[in-house]
Design an enzyme around this catalytic site. Structure first.
Site, PDB file in Angstrom:
ATOM      1  CG  HIS A 102      -0.707  -4.576  12.095  1.00  0.00           C
ATOM      2  ND1 HIS A 102      -2.012  -4.318  11.735  1.00  0.00           N
ATOM      3  CD2 HIS A 102      -0.770  -5.227  13.288  1.00  0.00           C
ATOM      4  CE1 HIS A 102      -2.827  -4.807  12.655  1.00  0.00           C
ATOM      5  NE2 HIS A 102      -2.105  -5.363  13.616  1.00  0.00           N
ATOM      6  CB  THR A 134       1.113 -13.078   2.458  1.00  0.00           C
ATOM      7  OG1 THR A 134       0.540 -13.023   3.763  1.00  0.00           O
ATOM      8  CG2 THR A 134       2.632 -13.208   2.563  1.00  0.00           C
ATOM      9  CG  LEU A 137      -6.004  -8.490   7.914  1.00  0.00           C
ATOM     10  CD1 LEU A 137      -5.897  -7.323   6.949  1.00  0.00           C
ATOM     11  CD2 LEU A 137      -7.329  -8.444   8.669  1.00  0.00           C
ATOM     12  CD  GLU A 167       2.059   2.903  13.712  1.00  0.00           C
ATOM     13  OE1 GLU A 167       1.883   3.064  12.503  1.00  0.00           O
ATOM     14  OE2 GLU A 167       1.130   2.837  14.521  1.00  0.00           O
TER      15      GLU A 167
HETATM   16  C1  GRF Z   1      -0.984   3.308  11.193  1.00  0.00           C
HETATM   17  O1  GRF Z   1      -1.233   3.159  12.560  1.00  0.00           O
HETATM   18  C2  GRF Z   1      -0.528   2.016  10.602  1.00  0.00           C
HETATM   19  O2  GRF Z   1       0.238   1.249  11.473  1.00  0.00           O
HETATM   20  C3  GRF Z   1      -1.843   1.332  10.318  1.00  0.00           C
HETATM   21  O3  GRF Z   1      -2.704   2.338   9.910  1.00  0.00           O
HETATM   22  C4  GRF Z   1      -2.267   3.573  10.424  1.00  0.00           C
HETATM   23  C5  GRF Z   1      -2.044   4.476   9.273  1.00  0.00           C
HETATM   24  O4  GRF Z   1      -1.774   5.772   9.717  1.00  0.00           O
HETATM   25  N1  GRF Z   1      -1.700   0.263   9.364  1.00  0.00           N
HETATM   26  P1  GRF Z   1      -1.388   6.895   8.683  1.00  0.00           P
HETATM   27  O5  GRF Z   1      -2.465   6.919   7.625  1.00  0.00           O
HETATM   28  O6  GRF Z   1      -0.035   6.563   8.097  1.00  0.00           O
HETATM   29  O7  GRF Z   1      -1.353   8.151   9.492  1.00  0.00           O
END
Ligand code: GRF
Length: 214
Positions: A102, A134, A137, A167
């Site tokens: 997230h 879980t 959300l 990420e």
């Molecule tokens: C990412 O920013 C993730 O953190 C969020 O949705 C986005 C998904 O990006 N949950 P991708 O589809 O992996 O490019």
């Protein structure tokens, strides 16, 4: 992996696997046929499947069928990355451990449009969190985080584009830790790092280690 869109996190795992991460991607499952993630999976030779809720009528029936299909691929870990559904109790109870990435420093800024909301709130730091899924959300136990500084010149797009590569590194580090057994998931919901229950989320270091600062 469960996806609904772009699939850049999926691509990060595909690339990490090609670079030697000892994982097998047993399936990519989407609820949206137009998800770019499906194309990325196909290109990488990963089995990919789309199931649309419209084919099943109601959400509960859909999720039973969807998660039965996921379970048939016998995953050890289910990774949600941009999967845009609230996952019901039945699916959670019957599935392998499930994690989600997230784009915020949870528990702050659950839900959508996090980059914009972080800027509107005047925050000086933003980030991403991997957490256990879980029914709430973006509310499951936190596993690991990475932070990024907010700049005065940022808009939601610049902030998002600076965070996204982090990420990817965070998700790969978490999956790598699960694959080698450093990160384990107890049936009672606890998350263990090196055998110890996590007190605070692990922090991603500059060289992609997960540091226990709890
Ligand atoms: C990412 O920013 C993730 O953190 C969020 O949705 C986005 C998904 O990006 N949950 P991708 O589809 O992996 O490019």
């Amino acid at each position: 992996m469960l996806v609904s869109g772009r699939g850049s996190n999926l691509q990060a795992l595909i690339d990490a696997r090609i670079a030697g991460l000892p994982i097998e991607l047993v399936g990519v499952f989407s609820d949206r046929p137009q998800a770019l993630a499906l194309k990325r999976a196909a290109k990488a030779g990963v089995p990919a499947l789309c199931m649309r809720v419209a084919e099943f009528g109601e959400e509960a029936t859909y999720q039973r069928a969807f998660f039965a299909t996921v379970a048939a691929s016998r995953p050890d870990l289910i990774v949600c990355a941009g999967f845009m559904r609230l996952i019901g109790d039945a699916a959670l109870a019957s599935s392998a451990p499930m994690i989600n990435i997230h784009p915020s420093l949870l528990p702050r800024f659950r839900g959508l449009h996090t980059h914009r909301r972080v800027l509107q709130a005047g925050e000086s730091a933003h980030g991403a969190t991997v957490h256990r899924v879980t029914r709430e959300l973006d509310g499951g136990p936190l596993i690991a985080q990475v932070s990024v500084s907010v700049r005065a010149t940022d808009d939601p797009e610049t902030l998002a584009s600076r965070l996204l590569p982090l990420e990817h590194r965070l998700l790969v580090a978490c999956v790598a830790a699960a694959a080698c057994g450093d990160l384990t998931f107890a049936p009672n919901g606890d998350i263990l790092h090196l055998g110890r229950a996590l007190g605070a989320p692990l922090q991603l270091s500059e060289n992609d280690e997960l540091l226990d600062c709890g």
